[in-house]
Motif scaffolding. Structure first.
Motif, mmCIF file in Angstrom:
data_model
loop_
_atom_site.group_PDB
_atom_site.id
_atom_site.type_symbol
_atom_site.label_atom_id
_atom_site.label_comp_id
_atom_site.label_asym_id
_atom_site.label_seq_id
_atom_site.Cartn_x
_atom_site.Cartn_y
_atom_site.Cartn_z
ATOM 1 N N LEU A 20 8.765 -31.212 22.544
ATOM 2 C CA LEU A 20 8.644 -30.638 21.218
ATOM 3 C C LEU A 20 9.969 -30.707 20.453
ATOM 4 N N ASP A 38 10.625 -32.694 17.064
ATOM 5 C CA ASP A 38 11.243 -32.088 15.882
ATOM 6 C C ASP A 38 12.395 -32.953 15.365
ATOM 7 N N ALA A 69 10.384 -26.490 10.974
ATOM 8 C CA ALA A 69 9.216 -27.177 11.539
ATOM 9 C C ALA A 69 8.242 -26.157 12.109
ATOM 10 N N THR A 71 3.872 -25.620 13.536
ATOM 11 C CA THR A 71 2.692 -26.295 14.078
ATOM 12 C C THR A 71 1.473 -25.876 13.276
ATOM 13 N N GLU A 107 -3.587 -30.886 16.229
ATOM 14 C CA GLU A 107 -2.363 -30.171 15.869
ATOM 15 C C GLU A 107 -1.282 -31.158 15.405
ATOM 16 N N ARG A 161 2.920 -31.234 13.934
ATOM 17 C CA ARG A 161 4.199 -30.559 13.706
ATOM 18 C C ARG A 161 4.671 -30.968 12.307
ATOM 19 N N GLN A 174 6.993 -30.307 8.533
ATOM 20 C CA GLN A 174 8.245 -29.768 7.961
ATOM 21 C C GLN A 174 8.260 -30.070 6.459
ATOM 22 N N LEU A 177 0.970 -33.780 17.519
ATOM 23 C CA LEU A 177 1.366 -33.198 18.817
ATOM 24 C C LEU A 177 0.531 -33.763 19.973
#
Length: 501
Positions: free
Chosen positions: A46, A50, A144, A146, A155, A157, A159, A175
């Motif tokens: 993760l 990111d 960031a 989810t 899902e 991620r 931003q 994800l």
């Protein structure tokens, strides 16, 4: 409705508990390691995602901040574009070095454009209104987060950033790769742990079984000792736990050493008891043997005096008669004691085929002559039955049983003597319809000098040795004797080995 009680579960053995404990602890450790590994891997992936998301956001900001004329010329007719030359989501998705599966949302102050790159075809697809609304809720967050877009996207991620020209935009990466890698690791750890648990269970069972072998040998020794007839006869208690299993430095060794010490004490106690019993038997045998001569003299002189023909007073004649009858009674008691002493010494009997049918006929005939106030019946098979034994001793067994029935039942009692072959045994039963044996006396009926106060044991001159002789003689013939009694029915059952061939 009453609750049905379940069958009690059988207790677990020590070996099973130890193996299951080891396997359970290993399973707990494996689960802990697996969960921690998956969590750490997912967090690492993760974080990496990111970083990729931040790079994609920087590249998207550069695309949106550069004016976008060329992009508008190139992307004006593609899905997701709005007006010619205006920065759109397609500008971001078609930008240089963008990762696959990228999702973009652009808000220029008047309109929103969205889209995402399909992983398989590489085409740019639009988002649904619901998905756009879910993304629009996060355009003001710079960190960031989810978001679950549902459907095939799942899902993401995402931003949110602001370009140099003031345009709000949001980018996201799926994800699915992170979740797939974490799930694959969890699956691998699960299969490896299961295989390891099976191997450990097999090895642990072998190791525990090997470690418990000394305890099994101690148990085997205790079992062999428990099967010895310690309550009767001379017993040689030579069995001990092996020296290697009696080492006090180990737990099992301390148990073995304690068992050996206990067996030593029991052996000494048995030896002392056997010596005492031998002395008592020897005394009874010697006393019985020595008493036979003076008793015979007393009986002979009393009988001689009574028959001398001299005129004696009536009281003297009565006294001589009592002396003679009591000497006869005491001679019988001495003979019984001497027989029991010889049987206790284990003297061999003269074993030969004995016709039990004729033996019972003679015994019942004698009983009928001695007890004419009783009803005597015989139930014999058509084919004669022979047993292996000592005929005088077996005759004494039947005589004692019939005398017991005659002496301890009222006049008019019916006594049925039956003979049958059951398997390899000859079974003799003596059944009467008398008052029965008291329940508290049944367990000691075949012991020596067993007496009672009920109607079956009134003052009849019984010495209390008749049934003891029956039990001793039958035991010497490798047979068995038992009694079943209720008011109105008493049955003595004698089993003897049949003669073969």
């Amino acid at each position: 409705m009453p609750r049905r009680r379940g069958r009690p579960r059988s207790p677990w053995t020590l070996q099973r508990r130890l193996v299951l404990t080891v396997v359970g602890l290993l399973a707990l450790v494996s689960i802990t390691i697996g969960v921690v590994s998956v969590v750490i891997l997912r967090a690492s992936l993760l974080d990496r995602l990111d970083v990729q998301l931040a790079s994609a956001a920087d590249r998207s900001g550069a695309v949106l901040g550069g004016g976008g004329d060329n992009d508008g010329d190139r992307l004006g007719d593609t899905p997701g574009s709005t007006y010619f030359g205006t920065p759109t989501a397609n500008s971001i998705l078609s930008g240089p070095a963008q990762p696959p599966g990228l999702l973009a949302l652009v808000y220029d102050g008047s309109s929103i454009t969205t889209g995402y790159t399909d992983d398989q075809s590489g085409a740019i697809e639009e988002l649904s209104a619901q998905q756009v609304q879910q993304l629009a809720d996060h355009v003001n967050q710079s960190a960031a987060v989810t978001v679950n877009l549902g459907g095939e996207l799942g899902e993401y991620r995402v931003q949110a950033e602001t370009s140099g020209s003031g345009t709000l935009y949001l980018v996201g990466l799926p994800l699915s790769g992170v979740e797939a890698t974490a799930a694959q690791l969890a699956l691998i750890i699960t299969f490896v742990s299961l295989a390891g648990l099976i191997v450990v269970a097999i090895i642990a069972a072998w190791v525990v079984r090997l470690a418990l072998r000394p305890l099994q040998r101690v148990t085997a020794t205790a079992t062999r000792v428990a099967q010895l007839p310690l309550d009767q006869g001379e017993v040689s208690l030579d069995d001990r736990v092996p020296t290697g299993d009696a080492d006090p430095r180990t737990e099992v060794g301390r148990v073995g050493a304690a068992l050996n010490r206990m067996l030593d004490h029991v052996d000494l106690a048995l030896e002392a008891r056997q010596q005492s019993e031998r002395k008592v038997r020897q005394f009874v045998a010697d006393a019985s043997h020595e008493l036979r001569t003076p008793l015979a003299s007393i009986r002979g002189y009393s009988e001689l005096t009574r028959r001398s023909g001299q005129q004696l007073p009536p009281d003297a004649i009565h006294a001589l008669g009592r002396i003679e009858s009591e000497s006869v009674r005491m001679t019988g008691l001495v003979e019984d004691l001497l027989l029991l002493a010889r049987l206790d010494e284990g003297r061999e009997l003269e074993m030969e085929p004995v016709d039990l049918t004729m033996l019972l006929v003679d015994a019942v005939s004698d009983a009928h002559a001695a007890g004419r106030d009783h009803i005597w019946d015989l139930d014999l098979p058509e084919v004669p039955i022979e047993a292996i034994g000592d005929e005088p001793r077996l005759r004494q067994v039947i005589t004692n049983l019939l005398a017991n029935a005659r002496l301890h039942t009222d006049a008019g009692t019916t006594v049925v003597v039956a003979l049958a072959a059951v398997g390899d045994r000859a079974v003799i039963t003596v059944t009467d319809n008398g008052p029965g044996v008291p329940e508290d006396l049944t367990s000691t009926l075949f012991e020596r000098f067993a007496r009672g106060d009920s109607s079956r044991f009134r003052g009849t001159g019984s010495t209390g040795l008749g049934l003891a002789i029956v039990a001793a003689v039958v035991a010497a013939h490798h047979g068995a004797v038992s009694v079943e009694s209720v008011p109105g029915r008493t049955q003595f059952r004698v089993e003897l080995p049949l003669a073969t061939g």
